[in-house]
Design a protein around this motif. Structure first.
Motif, PDB file in Angstrom:
ATOM      1  N   VAL A  42      47.826  57.292  39.741  1.00 35.96           N
ATOM      2  CA  VAL A  42      48.907  56.891  38.843  1.00 35.96           C
ATOM      3  C   VAL A  42      48.537  55.641  38.051  1.00 35.96           C
ATOM      4  O   VAL A  42      48.810  55.528  36.854  1.00 35.96           O
ATOM      5  CB  VAL A  42      50.207  56.653  39.641  1.00 35.96           C
ATOM      6  N   SER A  43      47.895  54.676  38.729  1.00 33.90           N
ATOM      7  CA  SER A  43      47.557  53.402  38.089  1.00 33.90           C
ATOM      8  C   SER A  43      46.212  53.421  37.379  1.00 33.90           C
ATOM      9  O   SER A  43      45.837  52.464  36.718  1.00 33.90           O
ATOM     10  CB  SER A  43      47.554  52.280  39.139  1.00 33.90           C
ATOM     11  N   HIS A  44      45.452  54.509  37.540  1.00 27.61           N
ATOM     12  CA  HIS A  44      44.101  54.628  36.968  1.00 27.61           C
ATOM     13  C   HIS A  44      43.158  53.540  37.496  1.00 27.61           C
ATOM     14  O   HIS A  44      42.265  53.089  36.782  1.00 27.61           O
ATOM     15  CB  HIS A  44      44.141  54.552  35.437  1.00 27.61           C
ATOM     16  N   SER A  45      43.359  53.135  38.730  1.00 21.15           N
ATOM     17  CA  SER A  45      42.529  52.079  39.314  1.00 21.15           C
ATOM     18  C   SER A  45      41.401  52.681  40.148  1.00 21.15           C
ATOM     19  O   SER A  45      41.640  53.322  41.175  1.00 21.15           O
ATOM     20  CB  SER A  45      43.383  51.160  40.204  1.00 21.15           C
ATOM     21  N   LEU A  46      40.171  52.443  39.721  1.00 19.62           N
ATOM     22  CA  LEU A  46      39.023  52.909  40.492  1.00 19.62           C
ATOM     23  C   LEU A  46      38.931  52.147  41.810  1.00 19.62           C
ATOM     24  O   LEU A  46      38.518  52.700  42.833  1.00 19.62           O
ATOM     25  CB  LEU A  46      37.731  52.725  39.690  1.00 19.62           C
ATOM     26  N   ASN A 123      50.281  45.843  38.639  1.00 17.29           N
ATOM     27  CA  ASN A 123      51.296  45.582  39.666  1.00 17.29           C
ATOM     28  C   ASN A 123      51.193  46.574  40.827  1.00 17.29           C
ATOM     29  O   ASN A 123      51.210  46.184  42.003  1.00 17.29           O
ATOM     30  CB  ASN A 123      52.691  45.645  39.052  1.00 17.29           C
ATOM     31  N   LEU A 124      51.110  47.857  40.505  1.00 12.81           N
ATOM     32  CA  LEU A 124      50.999  48.882  41.551  1.00 12.81           C
ATOM     33  C   LEU A 124      49.717  48.679  42.350  1.00 12.81           C
ATOM     34  O   LEU A 124      49.708  48.786  43.581  1.00 12.81           O
ATOM     35  CB  LEU A 124      51.012  50.274  40.913  1.00 12.81           C
ATOM     36  N   MET A 125      48.638  48.362  41.642  1.00 13.57           N
ATOM     37  CA  MET A 125      47.349  48.125  42.286  1.00 13.57           C
ATOM     38  C   MET A 125      47.446  46.988  43.308  1.00 13.57           C
ATOM     39  O   MET A 125      46.934  47.082  44.426  1.00 13.57           O
ATOM     40  CB  MET A 125      46.320  47.793  41.200  1.00 13.57           C
ATOM     41  N   ILE A 126      48.154  45.924  42.930  1.00 11.50           N
ATOM     42  CA  ILE A 126      48.276  44.750  43.800  1.00 11.50           C
ATOM     43  C   ILE A 126      49.072  45.078  45.060  1.00 11.50           C
ATOM     44  O   ILE A 126      48.642  44.791  46.183  1.00 11.50           O
ATOM     45  CB  ILE A 126      48.947  43.591  43.043  1.00 11.50           C
ATOM     46  N   VAL A 170      40.537  43.942  46.103  1.00  9.02           N
ATOM     47  CA  VAL A 170      41.315  44.718  45.136  1.00  9.02           C
ATOM     48  C   VAL A 170      42.528  43.915  44.670  1.00  9.02           C
ATOM     49  O   VAL A 170      42.906  43.955  43.490  1.00  9.02           O
ATOM     50  CB  VAL A 170      41.762  46.065  45.749  1.00  9.02           C
ATOM     51  N   VAL A 171      43.147  43.179  45.589  1.00  5.54           N
ATOM     52  CA  VAL A 171      44.280  42.327  45.223  1.00  5.54           C
ATOM     53  C   VAL A 171      43.849  41.319  44.158  1.00  5.54           C
ATOM     54  O   VAL A 171      44.539  41.106  43.152  1.00  5.54           O
ATOM     55  CB  VAL A 171      44.838  41.585  46.457  1.00  5.54           C
ATOM     56  N   ALA A 173      41.331  41.575  42.084  1.00  3.29           N
ATOM     57  CA  ALA A 173      41.081  42.282  40.834  1.00  3.29           C
ATOM     58  C   ALA A 173      42.393  42.628  40.129  1.00  3.29           C
ATOM     59  O   ALA A 173      42.509  42.520  38.897  1.00  3.29           O
ATOM     60  CB  ALA A 173      40.279  43.552  41.098  1.00  3.29           C
ATOM     61  N   GLY A 174      43.394  43.039  40.921  1.00  5.03           N
ATOM     62  CA  GLY A 174      44.688  43.383  40.337  1.00  5.03           C
ATOM     63  C   GLY A 174      45.351  42.193  39.670  1.00  5.03           C
ATOM     64  O   GLY A 174      45.951  42.319  38.597  1.00  5.03           O
ATOM     65  N   VAL A 175      45.253  41.040  40.306  1.00  5.36           N
ATOM     66  CA  VAL A 175      45.830  39.819  39.728  1.00  5.36           C
ATOM     67  C   VAL A 175      45.133  39.475  38.411  1.00  5.36           C
ATOM     68  O   VAL A 175      45.773  39.118  37.417  1.00  5.36           O
ATOM     69  CB  VAL A 175      45.700  38.641  40.722  1.00  5.36           C
ATOM     70  N   VAL A 176      43.798  39.588  38.405  1.00  5.69           N
ATOM     71  CA  VAL A 176      43.035  39.293  37.184  1.00  5.69           C
ATOM     72  C   VAL A 176      43.438  40.244  36.057  1.00  5.69           C
ATOM     73  O   VAL A 176      43.677  39.817  34.916  1.00  5.69           O
ATOM     74  CB  VAL A 176      41.513  39.402  37.455  1.00  5.69           C
ATOM     75  N   VAL A 177      43.527  41.545  36.375  1.00  3.44           N
ATOM     76  CA  VAL A 177      43.904  42.536  35.360  1.00  3.44           C
ATOM     77  C   VAL A 177      45.332  42.290  34.879  1.00  3.44           C
ATOM     78  O   VAL A 177      45.628  42.362  33.674  1.00  3.44           O
ATOM     79  CB  VAL A 177      43.763  43.968  35.923  1.00  3.44           C
ATOM     80  N   ARG A 178      46.211  41.986  35.810  1.00  2.00           N
ATOM     81  CA  ARG A 178      47.641  41.799  35.469  1.00  2.00           C
ATOM     82  C   ARG A 178      47.852  40.611  34.540  1.00  2.00           C
ATOM     83  O   ARG A 178      48.653  40.682  33.592  1.00  2.00           O
ATOM     84  CB  ARG A 178      48.435  41.615  36.771  1.00  2.00           C
ATOM     85  N   TYR A 179      47.172  39.510  34.788  1.00  2.52           N
ATOM     86  CA  TYR A 179      47.464  38.294  34.049  1.00  2.52           C
ATOM     87  C   TYR A 179      46.457  37.958  32.955  1.00  2.52           C
ATOM     88  O   TYR A 179      46.700  37.055  32.147  1.00  2.52           O
ATOM     89  CB  TYR A 179      47.573  37.112  35.018  1.00  2.52           C
TER      90      TYR A 179
END
Length: 319
Positions: A42-46, A123-126, A170-171, A173-179
């Protein structure tokens, strides 16, 4: 002189103390695996998909480890003269080998993402990764005690501890992508996860291979063992020393010892018993085969000459 093959039968098999923990961990992991895979799609996160793939290998690892606990309890019978204890070594080797393949797959996919980055739902990734950190940490802590003395449990523990660290990455990476919107954080973290998985797996592959190749355990040096045997009076020399492990801490040894002539069978048996006790108490050798030999040139006075030959004869050990 009669040849006396004496064996110490001290069974100190250290398997996982709680197979139930493995089965419960397996059930929890399978449920989470399905949820994380859906979230990754859903999030397209590898990074999430790679972590889900790693969790699938964890489920296999936990299932095999749990099965090994059951198999190891089967008694020795027929051609299985050592029982089924090496099932745990085989499962550890299989689990670590699959980790190597998964690490390679993640690395290939990450390289593809560098060339063609995709939008990611940060957000979903995190949040999914946070849940993964908590779940894998709890399971890893539950298996930590058994991992100290069981290769089988250690392989499962590395799977879970590796997932906890991977999910933490992954958390980040998610924060970096999100912000920041920097999509390359996802494949970079994936590559780091792949390197960590590969590095951890290679250690287990090497250790399991050493057991199957019947190499001497790392903490048991054949020359040191031969020297200690040679210190027991009236042993004159020691040769053809072979040390190996069946698995799960069951260390075995066979060797030839030269003794002065004119010893009675009772005296020889007593000497062999002293050697066995020393090997068991000081080195944890569970099963020793000591072959005494009469040496006409061997003086009654104790000497410390030790001859350690690892390859003079080819010994075959049935397992």
């Amino acid at each position: 002189m009669a040849h006396d093959h004496s064996h110490g039968h001290h069974h100190h098999v250290h398997g996982p103390t709680s197979g139930k923990r493995l089965w419960v961990s397996l059930a929890v992991t399978l449920v989470f695996c399905a949820g994380e895979a859906i979230a990754g799609l859903v999030s397209h996160s590898l990074a999430l998909l790679s972590d889900a793939g790693h969790n699938v290998s964890d489920a296999v690892a936990l299932g095999l480890a749990a099965y090994a606990v059951v198999a190891m309890k089967r008694p020795a019978a027929g051609r299985h003269t050592y029982g089924h204890i090496r099932v745990s070594t085989l499962t550890a080797l299989f689990n670590s080998s699959t980790l190597v393949l998964i690490a390679l797959w993640i690395a290939i996919e990450a390289v593809g993402r560098f060339r063609h980055p995709e939008p990611i739902e940060g957000n979903l990734m995190i949040w999914v990764a946070v849940i993964s950190v908590l779940m894998n940490t709890v399971i890893a802590v539950a298996l930590a005690g058994d991992a100290k003395h069981s290769l089988n449990s250690r392989a499962a523990f590395i799977h879970m501890a590796g997932d906890a660290l991977s999910a933490a990455a992954v958390v980040i990476a998610g924060v970096v992508v999100r912000y920041t919107g920097w999509l390359y954080a996802d494949p970079i973290v994936s590559l780091l996860i792949a390197v960590f998985i590969f590095w951890s797996a290679i250690g287990i592959v090497r250790e399991a291979s050493d057991v199957l190749m019947e190499k001497a355990p790392q903490h048991l040096d054949p020359e040191t063992l031969a020297a200690r045997i040679g210190e027991i009076e009236p042993v004159c020399s020691v040769h053809d020393v072979h040390v190996w492990t069946v698995g799960e801490g069951r260390n075995l040894l066979s060797c030839h010892v030269a003794l002065p002539a004119n010893h009675t069978l009772l005296e020889t048996t007593a000497i062999v018993s002293r050697i066995e006790k020393m090997l068991h108490d000081d080195f944890g050798i569970e099963h020793a085969t000591i072959q005494p030999e009469e040496d006409g040139l061997c003086r009654m006075a104790h000497t410390t000459t030790v001859f350690c030959s690892m390859e003079t004869h080819s010994h075959s050990h049935a397992h």
